[in-house]
Motif scaffolding. Structure first.
Motif, PDB file in Angstrom:
ATOM      1  N   PHE A  25       0.856  -1.114   0.065  1.00 19.68           N
ATOM      2  CA  PHE A  25      -0.064   0.048   0.065  1.00 19.68           C
ATOM      3  C   PHE A  25       1.053   1.204  -0.103  1.00 19.68           C
ATOM      4  O   PHE A  25       1.001   1.834   1.024  1.00 19.68           O
ATOM      5  N   THR A  27       1.552   5.022  -2.631  1.00 17.55           N
ATOM      6  CA  THR A  27       1.252   5.862  -3.759  1.00 17.55           C
ATOM      7  C   THR A  27       2.355   5.810  -4.438  1.00 17.55           C
ATOM      8  O   THR A  27       3.624   5.595  -4.133  1.00 17.55           O
ATOM      9  N   THR A  33      -0.054   3.941   2.944  1.00 13.58           N
ATOM     10  CA  THR A  33      -1.309   4.341   2.805  1.00 13.58           C
ATOM     11  C   THR A  33      -2.062   3.139   3.566  1.00 13.58           C
ATOM     12  O   THR A  33      -3.423   2.864   3.435  1.00 13.58           O
ATOM     13  N   ASN A  34      -1.402   2.145   4.234  1.00 13.83           N
ATOM     14  CA  ASN A  34      -2.101   0.859   4.684  1.00 13.83           C
ATOM     15  C   ASN A  34      -3.152   1.203   5.653  1.00 13.83           C
ATOM     16  O   ASN A  34      -4.200   0.650   5.779  1.00 13.83           O
ATOM     17  N   TYR A  37      -6.089   3.007   4.091  1.00 16.43           N
ATOM     18  CA  TYR A  37      -6.801   2.006   3.664  1.00 16.43           C
ATOM     19  C   TYR A  37      -7.704   1.185   4.520  1.00 16.43           C
ATOM     20  O   TYR A  37      -8.885   1.078   4.613  1.00 16.43           O
ATOM     21  N   THR A  40     -10.214   3.247   6.404  1.00 19.20           N
ATOM     22  CA  THR A  40     -11.568   3.688   5.362  1.00 19.20           C
ATOM     23  C   THR A  40     -12.420   2.456   5.259  1.00 19.20           C
ATOM     24  O   THR A  40     -13.432   2.767   5.205  1.00 19.20           O
ATOM     25  N   SER A  41     -11.823   1.359   4.992  1.00 18.06           N
ATOM     26  CA  SER A  41     -12.566   0.231   4.802  1.00 18.06           C
ATOM     27  C   SER A  41     -13.461  -0.224   5.980  1.00 18.06           C
ATOM     28  O   SER A  41     -14.685  -0.475   5.635  1.00 18.06           O
ATOM     29  N   GLN A  88      -0.105   9.036   8.155  1.00 16.77           N
ATOM     30  CA  GLN A  88      -1.373   8.582   7.695  1.00 16.77           C
ATOM     31  C   GLN A  88      -2.569   9.058   8.736  1.00 16.77           C
ATOM     32  O   GLN A  88      -3.490   8.953   8.064  1.00 16.77           O
ATOM     33  N   PHE A 273      -9.061  10.343  -2.742  1.00 19.66           N
ATOM     34  CA  PHE A 273      -8.950   9.267  -3.150  1.00 19.66           C
ATOM     35  C   PHE A 273      -7.972   9.228  -4.379  1.00 19.66           C
ATOM     36  O   PHE A 273      -7.024   8.374  -4.436  1.00 19.66           O
ATOM     37  N   PHE A 278      -6.699   5.143  -4.195  1.00 20.57           N
ATOM     38  CA  PHE A 278      -7.716   4.203  -4.151  1.00 20.57           C
ATOM     39  C   PHE A 278      -8.705   4.131  -5.066  1.00 20.57           C
ATOM     40  O   PHE A 278      -9.398   4.894  -5.321  1.00 20.57           O
ATOM     41  N   LEU A 281     -11.566   0.987  -3.265  1.00 17.54           N
ATOM     42  CA  LEU A 281     -12.447   1.478  -2.134  1.00 17.54           C
ATOM     43  C   LEU A 281     -13.136   2.728  -2.605  1.00 17.54           C
ATOM     44  O   LEU A 281     -14.108   2.565  -2.045  1.00 17.54           O
ATOM     45  N   LEU A 810      -5.991  -6.816  -1.672  1.00 20.36           N
ATOM     46  CA  LEU A 810      -5.682  -5.752  -0.474  1.00 20.36           C
ATOM     47  C   LEU A 810      -6.257  -6.422   0.698  1.00 20.36           C
ATOM     48  O   LEU A 810      -6.330  -5.609   1.704  1.00 20.36           O
TER      49      LEU A 810
END
Length: 910
Positions: A25, A27, A33-34, A37, A40-41, A88, A273, A278, A281, A810
């Motif tokens: 994860f 960019t 960004t893990n 991610y 947000t998930s 993050q 995003f 992402f 997502l 992911l």
DNA sequence: GCGCAGACGTA
DNA sequence: CGTACGTCTGCGCG
């Protein structure tokens, strides 16, 4: 009912950070960004599942709180924050801002205190509360109206902790949990417990004395070592209790009323995003938020007319002008072995109006109007499952032209790994509508009819059966029409439109004709073969029973076999399955090699013969009245884009063993059903090594491309490079190793798997793979890049742009993630091969027609086409096939086609 | 009667 | 601990 959702931002971000591999994860700018991610998930899931009306996220501001002032060691000993985590949290706040979700932090307090304060306020105002936090301190907040979602195992699973659940798992009610924790300790907060006092002892005391105050008051009565330990550590326990008590009156800049969910900022979400890269997502987020905005699912309403005799022409005149897209739903009698059922009625729906025509009631004028409209390519039609629907119309002599979309195929291209493309499923998924007829109340069918807006005059005439059927057909047609519009938007990419318009849709007709043609069978030979296999099976069964001295065991029951093999005979245990130990052929052969037990030989022989018999028997049952077998091709099943074949499956007819191949002898050249003309032979044409050629093309590997351009034996060529010898010095053993590896690579084979297959050590297998990648570095780079790219975009693509979405790339679950990685390796290769042969089929059929040939295509077996050759056409068709199959794609390597001819499929093989 | 697991056929 | 399928059998469920 109002419901407040509260999240502990820091605890969730940390959990996500450690659950998801950080290296997957980041960019393109290198930002990890893990944690973003995963957070947000979790947020999306909880928004979807809990549908809160109010939301807030609490964060810790710093490590300095009133707790560290009292106890300097509080939360000490934690590893310093990893570099990849830094930053993050700010990104998470950006996500929240875009979603217009309030986030709160207050100097000197932890996120949990903020959550406790908001929970208290919300309860006072009569709201339900749902807390998502990975911190056990939140347990004390749970009550009948406050639910805690506690993440377990990664970011995708949470426990729903109610007071009962907490008591069940932790032995005390939530309001006493902090008392228990004060005695037992909390290592993550660096709060030591009383030595020798665990949850059971603490819970027992709590049950006895009510709460911690009661226990302290009765400390002198506590027995044993544990009691003494508690007395020795009383100050520590009381301090722990002060520290783990959440503060319920933190001064906050916001109140519960300020947390009401507001509209989200769509553009800002896109911007954030985009920055985070992402993609998957974002789709999930939009799907969740949009479906939350959609009103509760309702039925489908339709305004339509039941057409009486003679009324179709004028209806079509009014609603079906050229260019006006109409959905068409065919009602038909049940299908038969030889093919489709007969159409009995039609539902039609345009953008505004719908109609139903019963074919039984249609007069001559209706039939003419219908025939003309159906056959007119300028009148666009959309269907759901066009192959089945048009087949039913063909059966009653009504050919269909101008099919511009098929909602099942379109939905398949959008998401090729759904398990169902039922019209009702699609209506729910894409239209948020139930495809259920609104039956109204119990007072008859009038309610439903009124809901449909039927013309009252016609209603009188229609009999009830027709009325119900007509109503259903119109509702379905309305769904098909609306779906085709929605799915068109989903398939806005040019390559996907091309796939639908120029590949899948035209293929429908090709497949229908192949199914209708079927393949001729030598039935007497097939029945003889079945008898032969049955006899051999009986003999093997007897031999097995003799070897065992027991003729009651069912050799077809793995369960009974396990008893015989591992208990009665006491043979060594094999690989484990869910329910015991495997008895598969590999394992049995292994056992036989070790023990040479005669039972094993007979058992393996029995398996073999039983399989052959069952295959033959199944084929006998599939022979239709015309002496041919008509398979059904499924165009929306395989997630890679392949076809599949059912009832019967003609894509898995044996070929590897001598006896198995005999089954191919019963598929023979036949006669044309309508003209009675005999054909001359069967022709089989297959692509040689198409998947390896696609691998060469996609990877651009110079060595592999050269191998195919020189026309040398591929595995010999690769073997010579891998082993560093001249091609002629490659031994059969070297060749077979390299062959296994080449094919395995396209499936995501590991060194472990390769070693198992070749019965060599893992080290050797690793060595072999390294040598391979050393010589064919382009392949290594390609395999690495294809997964990385899929991880970024969320999907893989074939050469024609067929996509397969793989969100599990992911996943925080290693097994699922690695499975998705293997799928990502294989899908572009297998799927591109599927693209190519589909194009080849279209080209082949067109060329046969254009050259006025009577030969026809019968079967497709992934890389092979079987044709029935009309007298005198053999040479021309062979030339045609080589040209059309070979020219179906423009790759950087040639597409070799090998062709064979014979009276049976077996003879045509080469 | 239905669904699952195990086994096994093809590319 | 190698992808993609379909079908059959036995077996436990209700």
């Amino acid at each position: 009912m109002s419901r407040l959702l509260l999240l502990d931002g820091h605890s969730l971000a940390y959990r996500a950070f450690y659950a998801l591999p950080v290296e997957n994860f980041s960019t393109t700018t290198g930002q990890s960004t893990n944690a973003v991610y995963g957070f947000t998930s979790m947020l999306i899931n909880v928004l979807r599942d809990e549908a809160p009306t109010h939301v807030a996220v609490a964060f810790d501001r710093s490590r300095q709180t009133f707790r560290t002032q009292e106890y300097a060691e509080y939360k000490a000993g934690r590893a310093s924050t990893p570099g990849e985590f830094v930053g993050q949290v700010d990104l998470i706040k950006q996500v929240l801002d875009a979603l217009r979700i309030t986030h709160v932090e207050v100097d000197g307090y932890e996120a949990d205190d903020i959550i406790a304060t908001l929970t208290a306020q919300a309860r006072a105002e009569g709201l339900e509360v749902v807390i998502l936090s990975g911190d056990r301190d939140a347990f004390q907040l749970v009550d009948e109206r406050t639910l805690l979602l506690y993440p377990v195992r990664g970011v995708s699973e949470t426990w729903r902790l109610t007071p009962e659940k907490i008591e069940e798992k932790y032995l005390v009610r939530p309001e006493r949990y902090s008392d228990l924790a004060a005695m037992v300790g909390e290592s993550s907060d660096n709060l030591p417990g009383v030595p020798g006092v665990g949850p059971k002892t603490a819970a027992k005391w709590l049950a006895q004395f009510g709460d911690l105050t009661g226990i302290v008051g009765a400390a002198d009565q506590l027995k044993g070592k544990a009691g003494q330990a508690l007395r020795d550590h009383l100050d520590q326990v009381l301090r722990n209790r002060r520290l783990n008590q959440l503060v319920g009156d933190v001064p906050l800049p916001v109140g519960v009323a300020d947390l009401q969910a507001r509209g989200w900022d769509r553009e800002e979400v896109h911007r954030v995003f985009d920055g985070l890269e992402f993609r998957v997502l974002r789709e999930r987020l939009f799907a969740t938020l949009e479906s939350a905005e959609t009103e509760a699912e309702e039925g489908i309403e339709v305004a339509g007319s039941l057409l009486g005799p003679g009324e179709l022409a004028s209806w079509l005149g009014e609603h079906a002008g050229p260019g006006e897209r109409l959905a068409l739903v065919v009602q038909a009698s049940p299908r038969t072995a030889a093919g489709a059922g007969e159409a009995t009625g039609l539902g039609l729906a345009g953008a505004e109006h719908a109609a139903y025509l019963s074919l039984d009631r249609a007069d001559v004028d209706d039939e003419r109007a219908l025939r003309d409209w159906l056959a007119d390519p300028a009148c666009p039609k959309v269907l759901h499952d066009a192959k089945g629907q048009t087949a039913s119309l063909e059966t009653v002599g009504l050919p269909v032209e101008g099919v511009v979309s098929d909602t099942a195929l379109a939905a398949y291209l959008v998401r090729p790994d759904q398990r169902s493309y039922d019209l009702a499923d699609l209506a729910l998924r894409y239209l948020h509508r139930e495809l259920r007829l609104d039956e109204g109340t119990d007072d008859g069918g009038d309610d439903g009819q009124l809901a449909l807006g039927w013309d009252d005059g016609e209603q009188e005439q229609a009999d009830e059966v027709d009325a119900a059927a007509g109503r259903a057909a119109m509702v379905h047609a309305r769904a098909v029409h609306d779906l085709s519009v929605t799915l068109d938007e989903e398939l806005s990419d040019e390559p996907e439109q091309h796939l639908l318009r120029d590949v899948e849709l035209p293929l429908v007709g090709v497949l229908r004709r192949m199914e209708q043609a079927g393949i001729a069978v030598d039935l007497p030979m097939l029945e003889a073969l079945e008898g032969e296999f049955a006899a051999a099976m009986a003999q093997a069964q007897q031999d097995a029973w003799d070897a065992l001295g027991d003729d009651t065991v069912n050799l077809g029951s793995p369960k009974q076999l396990q008893v015989v093999l591992f208990e009665t005979l006491g043979l060594p245990k094999t690989r484990r399955t869910k329910t015991g130990y495997t008895t598969d052929a590999d394992a049995l052969a292994g056992l036989y090699a070790q023990t040479e037990h005669p039972f094993l030989e007979a058992l393996l022989r029995h398996r073999d013969k039983a399989r052959l018999r069952v295959t033959a028997e199944g084929l006998v049952k599939s022979v239709a009245d015309d002496g041919r077998i008509h398979t059904t091709y499924q165009q929306t099943i395989a997630a890679t884009g392949r076809l599949s074949s059912t009832e019967p499956n003609l894509q898995n007819i044996p070929i590897r063993t001598e006896e198995g191949r005999r089954i191919r002898e019963i598929f023979v050249v036949g006669r044309d059903a309508s003209t009675g003309t005999g054909y001359e032979s069967l022709m089989s044409a297959d692509y040689s090594q198409i998947e390896m050629r696609i691998m060469a093309h996609l990877s651009g590997d110079e060595g592999l491309i050269e191998a195919f351009r020189t026309g040398e034996d591929l595995h010999r060529f690769v073997g010579s490079r891998v082993f560093g010898v001249q091609p002629e010095e490659v031994t059969l053993e070297m060749r077979s190793k390299v062959k296994a590896m080449s094919y395995g690579l396209a499936y995501g084979l590991s060194a472990f798997g390769l070693s198992k297959q070749l019965t060599i050590s893992t080290g050797e297998a690793k060595q072999l793979m390294e040598e391979y990648f050393e010589r064919f570095g382009g392949v290594r780079d390609y395999l690495r890049d294809v997964v990385a790219e899929a991880r970024r975009s969320g999907f893989t693509e074939t050469i024609l742009g067929r996509r397969r979405h793989l969100p599990d790339l992911l996943s925080d679950n290693r097994q699922r993630r690695e499975m998705a990685e293997r799928m990502a390796l294989n899908a572009p290769i297998q799927g591109s091969a599927a693209d190519i042969i589909k194009v080849a089929m279209l080209r082949t059929e067109r060329a046969l027609r254009e050259q006025g040939l009577a030969s026809r295509m019968l079967l497709q077996v992934h890389d092979e086409l079987v044709l029935e050759i009309a007298p005198g056409e053999r040479e021309q068709v062979e030339t045609l096939l080589r040209a059309e199959m070979g020219g179906a794609a423009d790759l950087s390597v040639p597409l070799d086609v090998s062709v064979g001819v014979g009276r049976s499929w077996h003879e045509a093989a080469h």
